[in-house]
Enzyme design. Structure first.
Site, PDB file in Angstrom:
ATOM      1  N   HIS A 131       0.836  -1.205   0.000  1.00 15.20           N
ATOM      2  CA  HIS A 131       0.000   0.000   0.000  1.00 15.20           C
ATOM      3  C   HIS A 131       0.874   1.260   0.000  1.00 15.20           C
ATOM      4  O   HIS A 131       0.648   2.184  -0.795  1.00 15.20           O
ATOM      5  CB  HIS A 131      -0.899  -0.048   1.245  1.00 15.20           C
ATOM      6  CG  HIS A 131      -1.845   1.098   1.382  1.00 15.20           C
ATOM      7  ND1 HIS A 131      -3.207   0.950   1.214  1.00 15.20           N
ATOM      8  CD2 HIS A 131      -1.651   2.402   1.704  1.00 15.20           C
ATOM      9  CE1 HIS A 131      -3.799   2.125   1.408  1.00 15.20           C
ATOM     10  NE2 HIS A 131      -2.874   3.011   1.724  1.00 15.20           N
ATOM     11  N   GLU A 132       1.865   1.294   0.884  1.00 18.19           N
ATOM     12  CA  GLU A 132       2.707   2.494   0.986  1.00 18.19           C
ATOM     13  C   GLU A 132       3.609   2.651  -0.228  1.00 18.19           C
ATOM     14  O   GLU A 132       3.831   3.775  -0.693  1.00 18.19           O
ATOM     15  CB  GLU A 132       3.523   2.477   2.281  1.00 18.19           C
ATOM     16  CG  GLU A 132       2.686   2.424   3.548  1.00 18.19           C
ATOM     17  CD  GLU A 132       1.570   3.457   3.623  1.00 18.19           C
ATOM     18  OE1 GLU A 132       1.745   4.593   3.137  1.00 18.19           O
ATOM     19  OE2 GLU A 132       0.505   3.128   4.169  1.00 18.19           O
ATOM     20  N   HIS A 135       1.664   4.310  -2.888  1.00 18.75           N
ATOM     21  CA  HIS A 135       1.592   5.768  -2.719  1.00 18.75           C
ATOM     22  C   HIS A 135       2.806   6.455  -3.348  1.00 18.75           C
ATOM     23  O   HIS A 135       2.679   7.510  -3.966  1.00 18.75           O
ATOM     24  CB  HIS A 135       1.526   6.147  -1.234  1.00 18.75           C
ATOM     25  CG  HIS A 135       0.156   6.166  -0.654  1.00 18.75           C
ATOM     26  ND1 HIS A 135      -0.860   6.942  -1.168  1.00 18.75           N
ATOM     27  CD2 HIS A 135      -0.368   5.503   0.405  1.00 18.75           C
ATOM     28  CE1 HIS A 135      -1.952   6.767  -0.447  1.00 18.75           C
ATOM     29  NE2 HIS A 135      -1.681   5.893   0.512  1.00 18.75           N
TER      30      HIS A 135
END
Length: 166
Positions: A131-132, A135
């Site tokens: 997820h990070e 980003h």
């Protein structure tokens, strides 16, 4: 250093790929401290630098009591086995959708002294690492959803009061 406000979906910085860190100086140490302070809040599993308005490749994580950060992370391993589960994002408050991710992930990068760092994990940690890293590539998890679910997610985003505050 400081707890930082989270940028919300619709902010242009969340759509841009973050720049690699090339200078390991006091400014970087301040960014890392801010990422760690921000991820230490209840309900925060991870915070990427773009989410606090800084377009560099760095994120912090706080999963099952393990708190840390990675600079210039690269996903170097993803298991073929997948997990389907609820995923949410600080940049999309109040929303969450089942999202498919690899069950296990490995990220390699460096720390604030430009020393090698490897973070790996399964389950929630694997989800967080993926997820990070997304980003930092200018992606938000709802972009990974199947088309029909993605349409519903974007409809729900448009219905949020915070979405129209940009």
């Amino acid at each position: 250093m400081a707890f930082r406000q989270i940028r919300r979906f619709g902010d242009p910085i969340l759509r841009m790929a973050a720049e690699p860190v090339t200078e390991f100086d006091q400014r970087l140490r301040t960014i890392v401290a801010d990422l760690l302070d921000t991820v230490d809040a209840p309900g925060h599993a991870g915070v990427a630098a773009p989410q606090i308005g800084i377009g560099v490749r760095a994120f912090s994580y706080n999963v099952d009591g393990e708190i840390g950060y990675v600079i210039n992370p690269e996903l170097v391993e993803l298991s073929e086995k997948t997990q389907d589960g609820y995923e949410a994002c600080l940049s999309l408050p109040g929303l969450g959708f089942d999202t498919r991710r690899a069950q296990h992930a490995v990220v390699r990068g460096v720390d604030a002294d430009n020393e090698p760092v490897t973070v790996s994990g399964s389950g929630l940690m694997a989800r967080c690492l993926q997820h990070e890293t997304d980003h930092l590539d200018g992606k938000v998890y709802i972009q990974r959803l199947p088309p029909e679910t993605r349409r519903e997610a974007f409809r729900q985003v448009r219905d949020q009061d915070w979405f129209w505050q940009h």
